[in-house]
Design a protein around this motif. Sequence first.
Motif, PDB file in Angstrom:
ATOM      1  N   ASP A 212      33.717 -99.252  61.623  1.00 21.91           N
ATOM      2  CA  ASP A 212      33.220 -97.998  61.074  1.00 21.91           C
ATOM      3  C   ASP A 212      32.381 -97.301  62.141  1.00 21.91           C
ATOM      4  OD1 ASP A 212      32.534 -95.931  59.438  1.00 21.91           O
ATOM      5  OD2 ASP A 212      31.194 -97.116  58.168  1.00 21.91           O
ATOM      6  N   ASN A 213      32.794 -96.121  62.588  1.00 27.19           N
ATOM      7  CA  ASN A 213      32.110 -95.404  63.654  1.00 27.19           C
ATOM      8  C   ASN A 213      31.057 -94.436  63.137  1.00 27.19           C
ATOM      9  OD1 ASN A 213      33.528 -96.684  65.651  1.00 27.19           O
ATOM     10  ND2 ASN A 213      35.160 -95.168  65.689  1.00 27.19           N
ATOM     11  N   LYS A 214      30.771 -94.465  61.863  1.00 30.34           N
ATOM     12  CA  LYS A 214      29.768 -93.565  61.310  1.00 30.34           C
ATOM     13  C   LYS A 214      28.378 -94.017  61.742  1.00 30.34           C
ATOM     14  CE  LYS A 214      32.346 -92.462  57.144  1.00 30.34           C
ATOM     15  NZ  LYS A 214      32.342 -92.573  55.690  1.00 30.34           N
TER      16      LYS A 214
END
Length: 78
Positions: free
Chosen positions: A73-75
């Motif tokens: 998850d790159n958030k």
Amino acid sequence: MPSANEYRIKAAELNALGKDEPDQLARSNYINLALAYLRLAEQAEKNAATDIVYETPSSNLQHHQQQQQPQPDNKKHT
């Protein structure tokens, strides 16, 4: 889908109409349609003689397929 014999019957009907047609253009059109129906009859015979068999893939092939990996998850968490 019509059978080869049904196409031949239609070709014979069109041919008969063409022979009785006094107008040269109409006669030519009837004869050309009759010839087209004869070609359809030939193709229908070929199609009837062709068997298509579908085999499902074996389970061994399914194990060799690449599986998708979970992506991080790159958030940004704030």
